[in-house]
Design an enzyme around this catalytic site. Sequence first.
Site, mmCIF file in Angstrom:
data_model
loop_
_atom_site.group_PDB
_atom_site.id
_atom_site.type_symbol
_atom_site.label_atom_id
_atom_site.label_comp_id
_atom_site.label_asym_id
_atom_site.label_seq_id
_atom_site.Cartn_x
_atom_site.Cartn_y
_atom_site.Cartn_z
ATOM 1 N N ARG A 58 10.382 7.081 4.406
ATOM 2 C CA ARG A 58 10.163 8.439 4.397
ATOM 3 C C ARG A 58 10.659 8.853 5.762
ATOM 4 N NH1 ARG A 58 4.019 10.977 4.184
ATOM 5 N NH2 ARG A 58 4.134 9.440 2.523
ATOM 6 N N ARG B 43 1.045 -1.167 0.145
ATOM 7 C CA ARG B 43 -0.139 -0.114 0.051
ATOM 8 C C ARG B 43 0.818 1.119 0.190
ATOM 9 N NH1 ARG B 43 -3.774 -1.380 5.138
ATOM 10 N NH2 ARG B 43 -1.706 -2.093 5.592
ATOM 11 N N ASP C 158 1.793 5.139 -0.008
ATOM 12 C CA ASP C 158 0.962 6.203 0.564
ATOM 13 C C ASP C 158 0.806 7.294 -0.377
ATOM 14 O OD1 ASP C 158 1.524 5.277 2.993
ATOM 15 O OD2 ASP C 158 3.229 6.512 3.214
#
Length: 266
Positions: free
Chosen positions: A198, A50, A52
Amino acid sequence: MPRYKLTIEYDGAPFCGWQIQDNGASVQGALETAVKAICGEHVRVHGAGRTDAGVHALAQVAHCDIAKHFVPGRFRDGLNAHLRPHPIGVLSAEIVPDTFEARFSAKRRHYLYRISNRRANLALDIGHVWRLPRPLDADAMHAAAQRLVGKHDFTTFRDTECQAKSPEKNLDQFDVIRDGDAVNIVTSARSFLHSQVRSMVGSLVWVGEGRWSADDLAAALAAKNAPPAARSHRPMGSIWCGWIIRNLAFPVMAGLVPAIHVLHYF
């Protein structure tokens, strides 16, 4: 009922992410709408991961089960026709055994982050590259990144809403490579925590700016408590290179803070 494996690339800018959500359009939702337009039934499209909001993909892999049998090439072309004008391209479709699972069959996941380390404004790469005008020490960033390679508790770099049962992950690769004004960050692992990549990249930028040392980064990892750097930037410039099905050198194409996602299947 045949199972189809789809290899997909997309620009994540207009989407709230891969997964269907109430707050906006998703890649998964667009694909399921296209599948329904072709076969007349609602079919769940399962992704290998998944991504972002704002994260792009070069080789996202998904699978779906459809009652009707389609020639794979025609199924691919039909999906692409119904996906327009969304920035999503189905690169291939193939029939696979029902033991294949896009998520659990993946052996490795790869992300590429691109930073444009220059004073000039972006023109062609807006939304795909993270522009940082202050000089970055890419060698120091690379050396610090090696402190995170291996098996660790990555609590420091996980999102507070991460649903993973364990914060332990084995980071196989974390490289920082300068090419002129471009600073490319490549990382690989079997799986990542929510926002881990990130957060690690944001912390490496602190190292590149001289605000942190490699020891500071290692201390943050050991503290198991997310520092401000872990939340210091958006996902622009980040490209999910996908789950790779074979050994492959992926091209440098999107930016850091959108990430590129790639997958590895063996």
